[in-house]
Design an enzyme around this catalytic site. Structure first.
Site, PDB file in Angstrom:
ATOM      1  N   GLU A   1      82.534  29.322  67.370  1.00 41.52           N
ATOM      2  CA  GLU A   1      81.353  30.169  67.111  1.00 41.52           C
ATOM      3  C   GLU A   1      80.356  30.047  68.262  1.00 41.52           C
ATOM      4  OE1 GLU A   1      79.182  29.464  63.422  1.00 41.52           O
ATOM      5  OE2 GLU A   1      77.417  30.338  64.356  1.00 41.52           O
TER       6      GLU A   1
ATOM      7  N   CYS B   1      81.834  29.424  50.901  1.00 45.05           N
ATOM      8  CA  CYS B   1      80.659  30.296  51.015  1.00 45.05           C
ATOM      9  C   CYS B   1      81.125  31.752  51.031  1.00 45.05           C
ATOM     10  CB  CYS B   1      79.923  29.979  52.308  1.00 45.05           C
ATOM     11  SG  CYS B   1      80.960  30.293  53.740  1.00 45.05           S
TER      12      CYS B   1
ATOM     13  N   CYS C   1      72.532  29.637  58.624  1.00 50.70           N
ATOM     14  CA  CYS C   1      72.865  30.413  57.423  1.00 50.70           C
ATOM     15  C   CYS C   1      72.354  29.716  56.160  1.00 50.70           C
ATOM     16  CB  CYS C   1      74.380  30.533  57.409  1.00 50.70           C
ATOM     17  SG  CYS C   1      75.075  30.878  55.855  1.00 50.70           S
TER      18      CYS C   1
ATOM     19  N   SER D   1      84.039  25.798  53.867  1.00 52.06           N
ATOM     20  CA  SER D   1      85.401  26.309  54.052  1.00 52.06           C
ATOM     21  C   SER D   1      86.389  25.639  53.083  1.00 52.06           C
ATOM     22  CB  SER D   1      85.828  26.087  55.506  1.00 52.06           C
ATOM     23  OG  SER D   1      85.428  24.823  55.966  1.00 52.06           O
TER      24      SER D   1
ATOM     25  N   SER E   1      86.299  20.745  60.290  1.00 48.21           N
ATOM     26  CA  SER E   1      85.250  21.678  59.862  1.00 48.21           C
ATOM     27  C   SER E   1      83.886  21.118  60.239  1.00 48.21           C
ATOM     28  CB  SER E   1      85.337  21.888  58.346  1.00 48.21           C
ATOM     29  OG  SER E   1      84.103  22.341  57.854  1.00 48.21           O
TER      30      SER E   1
ATOM     31  N   CYS F   1      82.175  36.558  59.808  1.00 52.76           N
ATOM     32  CA  CYS F   1      81.138  36.517  58.776  1.00 52.76           C
ATOM     33  C   CYS F   1      79.931  37.348  59.242  1.00 52.76           C
ATOM     34  CB  CYS F   1      80.710  35.076  58.544  1.00 52.76           C
ATOM     35  SG  CYS F   1      79.303  34.973  57.438  1.00 52.76           S
TER      36      CYS F   1
ATOM     37  N   ASN G   1      80.862  22.249  59.462  1.00 55.82           N
ATOM     38  CA  ASN G   1      79.857  22.174  58.392  1.00 55.82           C
ATOM     39  C   ASN G   1      80.184  21.054  57.409  1.00 55.82           C
ATOM     40  OD1 ASN G   1      80.727  23.410  55.592  1.00 55.82           O
ATOM     41  ND2 ASN G   1      81.768  24.629  57.145  1.00 55.82           N
TER      42      ASN G   1
ATOM     43  N   HIS H   1      82.812  24.524  70.066  1.00 58.69           N
ATOM     44  CA  HIS H   1      83.087  25.169  68.779  1.00 58.69           C
ATOM     45  C   HIS H   1      83.258  26.669  69.021  1.00 58.69           C
ATOM     46  CE1 HIS H   1      82.519  26.749  64.754  1.00 58.69           C
ATOM     47  NE2 HIS H   1      82.762  25.531  64.297  1.00 58.69           N
TER      48      HIS H   1
HETATM   49  S1  SF4 Z   1      78.552  29.096  56.392  1.00 62.02           S
HETATM   50 FE1  SF4 Z   1      79.350  30.348  58.082  1.00 62.02          FE
HETATM   51  S2  SF4 Z   1      80.974  31.583  57.193  1.00 62.02           S
HETATM   52 FE2  SF4 Z   1      79.749  30.772  55.494  1.00 62.02          FE
HETATM   53  S3  SF4 Z   1      78.264  32.379  54.983  1.00 62.02           S
HETATM   54 FE3  SF4 Z   1      77.314  30.949  56.436  1.00 62.02          FE
HETATM   55  S4  SF4 Z   1      77.706  31.794  58.464  1.00 62.02           S
HETATM   56 FE4  SF4 Z   1      79.087  32.785  57.041  1.00 62.02          FE
END
Ligand code: SF4
Length: 277
Positions: free
Chosen positions: A123, A12, A189, A261, A217, A94, A219, A121
């Site tokens: 974040e 991303c 996001c 990622s 990861s 980010c 996500n 996590h």
């Molecule tokens: S997934 Fe996470 S690192 Fe990627 S753009 Fe969205 S907030 Fe930013």
């Protein structure tokens, strides 16, 4: 066997930006520290280590030199410590994560903040600490079951950028049922929702799905969970070495997606390995 790549697969904006900033910092020579892995992708972290990036677990392990703040961000306390110790701080947080941190800080004015996300996590830890440092009582929850029994009448809600919209909605609905007034900042996001929607749509049409990305990861793991709901033959792999012919026996079509990622070269390698079966 047909191999179909999902739309919106792979690195991303925030991850690519972090990698570009890290590469530029490392090209200056002298190495650099990162507090925790720069991104949740072991192969990329290994490659950065070979270029001079040293991962430290605590901010007070940085002695001097350059430190790169990871894409998931750091707590305000860690940031202060890094700024006090390093000669140069390269902030690869980010911008979407930074926006969530600001939201957590502002919601603290309500006195109580719920962070919807995975406890532990980095974040989420940073979101919790931004709200706490601004004076709020903070609870981290991942489902309505995690809600404390004694909540005030008004709470602020902020969410980890990579969470599922359904997870946030379940918590918000549970608050409404309990008569708690919630001011919600949906900080999920767009890169996350796009990847999840595209992966879900593809998983429903294929015989097997391969989800590429770090096992650590968040996500990527969530993408694999989503795909497995409609495609039980879903495999979460970090690299092409994990592609086994027997796993795809009888498959006509295999879908591929990758976490936010996961860089392009890792996707290409896995797609090539599947096409070669
Ligand atoms: S997934 Fe996470 S690192 Fe990627 S753009 Fe969205 S907030 Fe930013």
């Amino acid at each position: 066997m047909r191999v179909v790549l999902a739309d919106h697969a792979g690195a991303c904006y925030g991850v690519q930006r972090a990698l570009d900033l890290a590469s530029a910092a490392l090209r200056e020579g002298g190495g650099a520290y990162t507090l925790g892995p720069l991104i949740h992708n072991p192969q990329v972290v290994e490659s950065l280590a070979q270029q001079g990036a040293q991962v430290v677990e605590r901010a007070d392990q940085v002695r001097s030199g350059t430190v790169i703040v990871r894409s998931h961000g750091v707590t305000p306390q860690e940031r202060a410590c890094l700024e006090g110790r390093a000669d140069k701080v390269v902030d690869a947080t980010c911008p979407h994560v930074a926006r969530a941190q600001k939201a957590a800080e502002r919601l603290a004015a309500l006195g109580c903040v719920l962070v919807v996300g995975e406890p532990g996590h980095p974040e989420v830890a940073a979101l919790r600490e931004y709200a706490r440092a601004a004076g709020a009582e903070v609870h981290v929850v991942l489902s309505p079951d995690g809600l404390p029994s004694d909540l005030p009448e008004r709470v602020g809600v902020v969410v980890q950028t990579t969470q599922r919209a359904e997870t946030l909605q379940a918590v918000v609905d549970a608050l409404a049922q309990r008569g708690v007034s919630a001011q919600v900042k949906d900080t999920i996001c767009a890169a996350t929702t796009e990847r999840q929607a595209a992966a879900e749509a593809l998983a429903a049409q294929v015989d097997a799905m391969v989800v590429i990305g770090g096992k650590n990861s968040s996500n990527t793991t969530r993408l694999a969970e989503i795909c497995a709901l409609s495609c039980p033959r879903t495999f979460h792999v970090e690299s092409a070495n994990e592609v086994r012919a027997e796993a795809f026996a009888g498959c006509d079509t295999v879908g591929v997606t990758a976490g936010a990622s996961t860089p392009e070269d890792q996707i290409t390698a896995v797609v090539c390995a599947l096409q070669a079966l």
